[in-house]
Design an enzyme around this catalytic site. Structure first.
Site, PDB file in Angstrom:
ATOM      1  N   ASP A 258       0.834  -1.195   0.000  1.00  0.00           N
ATOM      2  CA  ASP A 258       0.000   0.000   0.000  1.00  0.00           C
ATOM      3  C   ASP A 258       0.874   1.253   0.000  1.00  0.00           C
ATOM      4  O   ASP A 258       1.870   1.326   0.728  1.00  0.00           O
ATOM      5  CB  ASP A 258      -0.892  -0.026   1.249  1.00  0.00           C
ATOM      6  CG  ASP A 258      -1.811   1.162   1.345  1.00  0.00           C
ATOM      7  OD1 ASP A 258      -2.632   1.353   0.434  1.00  0.00           O
ATOM      8  OD2 ASP A 258      -1.705   1.904   2.341  1.00  0.00           O
TER       9      ASP A 258
ATOM     10  N   GLU B  80       1.702  -0.449  -5.044  1.00  0.00           N
ATOM     11  CA  GLU B  80       0.808   0.658  -5.385  1.00  0.00           C
ATOM     12  C   GLU B  80       1.734   1.865  -5.522  1.00  0.00           C
ATOM     13  O   GLU B  80       2.189   2.414  -4.515  1.00  0.00           O
ATOM     14  CB  GLU B  80      -0.223   0.890  -4.284  1.00  0.00           C
ATOM     15  CG  GLU B  80      -1.192   2.007  -4.632  1.00  0.00           C
ATOM     16  CD  GLU B  80      -2.135   2.357  -3.494  1.00  0.00           C
ATOM     17  OE1 GLU B  80      -3.293   2.713  -3.779  1.00  0.00           O
ATOM     18  OE2 GLU B  80      -1.714   2.287  -2.316  1.00  0.00           O
TER      19      GLU B  80
END
Length: 657
Positions: A336, A371
């Site tokens: 993330d 990401e």
């Protein structure tokens, strides 16, 4: 209990050796560390950690056993302007704890203080760590190690995926046991996905703001303890780790990999108004990026940012990742806000954490997916991650939506995204798998909502619809919301089919959002992070079985096309791809830039994708040969076509010769 022996500086956390427990804690700036152990009545006993090796404090408690509840009190300066926030009145959890008890409530006793420390003791309400013993029989478990070229990722939420499944016993729905249940395994196999990417499974908390609104953090991107499993996903907290490993073992037996979405970029301590329960009180200056005034750099949008260039924090992160691979047999990670991993503070491909991962034989051999952005300056880094990372490709997402739903994308850009976005990823010896192609993800509209809503509808989140992106590139096809006339429903279906076909037959690594193959809707909510309810749970009884069959057929077809599974960049005249216009002629420069949204893509000289993204029925002349439509495009009457296919408006078909 006896006093602590010196113990050892490794391994990290609390380790039971059959005779006692070794405790370690990293803190470069602490002056004293107390281990606090609690009996069943909550009575506390404190021990100074007697050993220090470099910046690791350690001690050994003889006769201690698994099940022992513990925490730390860390002594040092309270100097907020210099980034130091030591407060021994606050019980802290071990960052490497394998199990944590309690719930992080919105309680003022959990705050450490502002200019001055809060001296109120909080042990009665604080989280507690629990010593665990690692005994598990993996039997003959083996990692599937699916080649990247064959990988199809399915992004899912542990609870939302199974909580409403009628064929799973009600007492295990929403848990690890449900995830590994034979019904789910059979479904994954039927669908054809090869990797299950799970939203965060590490212990997380709901932010105080959400608690005050009566909401909760559903997605899990607010980590409390990065080595510990989230207890709500277990049938029993005491057996959570074994339940998790049972699920992984069952998935592996079916040839399905497990990828964890992991949050290394921030912690649930949030900003200066947030709680002090771990890293902030252990060594705030080392663990976080600190501004000159002592506040946090908020490159995550979550109040703080972990300093993953600090040697001690790099070691913490690597140890965490190794734990999940070695102890739980996970097959990879999706990181993330992964740009934080490369901050020094500027983003660098040779940042300490990237280098450490690449040099680790355990971590460099699993699937790594970034990401590739954060919200800080210079945070957008799509295409800039070093091997062996793959990356979420938002260029692909936006291009596919714009081409099919907005109809404002040139053929050339669409083809570039279809071909693996070589302009972005063909560097540093990276292969097409580096592009993780997606149309949707947990964050944003579902696929069905992309064709039913022009605007987001996030009122239920309690932020007056201000949250969530406004750049959705969606098209409601003339009516906002679900339902409508038969014609409207058919046009929306055609758009869904076109988007799924683009996703699953493009060069790169496809990622499918769980529920998109069902027609799942979140009723226009494109930021459902705080909706732990029927809005996000998959309703299996209302699933669109026809769409599921369509999706499964596409995944099966993908595995039959050499140009897609070979994981090699397409080159001119290599036989992998030819780009043709509606007359089966090579596309001209003018057609690439300004031509009608019609084309044919010939893959491996045998598979043809005929595309008509205009609003008019169009005759498309097929290349020479005898062509027949193939599942999921073949009907009961599937005649051989040797000349012209009549392409419906906003439609496509896949043929084979």
């Amino acid at each position: 209990m006896t006093q602590l022996a010196t113990g050892k500086a490794t391994p990290h956390g609390a380790t039971y050796d059959g005779h006692g427990v070794n405790f370690t804690l990293f803190s470069a700036h602490a002056e004293r560390v107390e281990l606090c152990v609690f009996d069943a009545l909550g009575n506390e006993q404190r021990y100074d950690l007697p050993g220090r090796s470099g910046d690791v404090w350690h001690g050994y408690l003889a006769d201690a056993r698994p099940g022992l509840r513990y925490g730390y009190r860390v002594h040092g300066p309270w100097q907020p302007a210099q980034g130091h926030r030591f407060n021994p009145a606050k019980l802290l959890i071990d960052p490497c704890a394998r199990r944590v008890e309690g719930e992080l409530k919105d309680n003022p006793l959990l705050h450490g203080g502002y200019d001055e420390p809060d001296h109120r003791d909080n042990a009665a309400v604080a989280l507690k760590c629990v010593v665990t013993a690692d005994r598990y029989d993996w039997e003959d478990d083996a990692a599937p190690r699916t080649p990247w070229g064959n990988t199809v990722i399915y992004e899912a939420h542990v609870k939302g995926l199974t909580y409403l499944h009628p064929a799973i016993p009600s007492e295990i729905r929403g848990t690890w046991k449900a995830l590994g249940h034979p019904v789910m395994i059979a479904y994954f196999k039927q669908l054809g996905i090869t990797a299950l990417e799970l939203l965060p499974v590490a212990h997380f908390a709901s932010e105080p703001r959400l608690q005050r609104l009566g909401l909760s953090n559903y997605w899990g991107y607010n980590p409390v303890a990065m080595f510990a499993l989230h207890p709500a996903y277990a049938c029993s907290p005491e057996t959570a780790l074994d339940e998790f490993r049972d699920a992984i073992k069952a998935l592996h037996k079916a040839g399905i990999e497990v990828i964890l979405d992991i949050v290394l970029n921030h912690s649930a301590e949030l900003d200066l108004d947030g709680p002090l329960f771990s890293l902030r009180g252990i060594d705030n200056r080392s663990y976080y990026w600190i501004k000159e005034d002592g506040d946090y750099h908020n490159w995550t949008g979550c109040g703080n940012t972990l300093n993953l260039s600090h040697p001690g924090v790099v070691e913490f992160a690597c140890e965490c990742l190794r734990y999940w691979v070695e102890t739980c047999h996970v097959d990879g990670f999706r990181f993330d806000l992964a740009s934080v991993m490369g901050r020094t503070p500027a983003f660098r491909q040779d940042a300490p954490l990237f280098t450490a991962i690449n040099n680790c034989p355990v971590l460099s051999s699993v699937k790594l997916i970034a990401e590739p952005w954060d919200i800080g300056e210079g945070g957008y880094q799509v295409g800039n991650f070093p091997p062996p990372f793959a990356e979420w490709n938002d260029h692909f997402r936006d291009a596919a939506r714009r081409f099919w739903l907005q109809r404002n994308l040139p053929l050339g850009e669409f083809a570039g995204r279809f071909a693996g976005s070589s302009d972005v990823f063909k560097r540093h010896d990276r292969l097409p798998n580096a592009s993780v192609n997606l149309i949707t993800a947990h964050d944003g509209f579902t696929l069905r909502d992309c064709v039913c809503f022009n605007q987001k509808h996030n009122e239920a989140n309690g932020e007056e619809n201000r949250d969530g992106t406004n750049n959705n590139y969606s098209d409601n096809h003339g009516k906002e919301g679900l339902g409508g006339t038969l014609d409207l429903i058919e046009r929306r279906r055609d758009s869904i089919h076109a988007l799924l076909t683009t996703l699953l037959l493009s060069q790169g690594t496809p990622m499918l959002l769980a529920g998109d193959e069902h027609g799942h809707s979140q009723h226009g909510n494109n930021n459902a992070y705080c909706q732990d309810n029927a809005l996000t749970w998959l309703d299996w009884q209302q699933a669109n079985s026809g769409l599921t069959t369509f999706t499964a057929a596409l995944i099966h077809l993908r595995q039959q096309i050499p140009a897609l599974v070979g994981n090699r960049w397409w080159e001119e005249n290599d036989g992998n791809v030819r780009w043709l216009n509606k007359n089966a002629e090579p596309l001209s420069a003018g057609e690439w830039e300004n031509g009608p949204k019609q084309m044919q893509i010939l893959l491996s000289d045998r598979f043809l994708i005929a595309i008509n993204a205009t609003l008019e029925v169009t005759d498309i002349v097929l290349p020479e040969g005898e062509w027949h439509a193939i599942p999921p495009f073949a009907g009961e009457d599937n005649p051989v076509i040797t000349a012209v296919w009549q392409g419906p408006a906003h439609g496509l078909c896949v043929f084979q010769r």
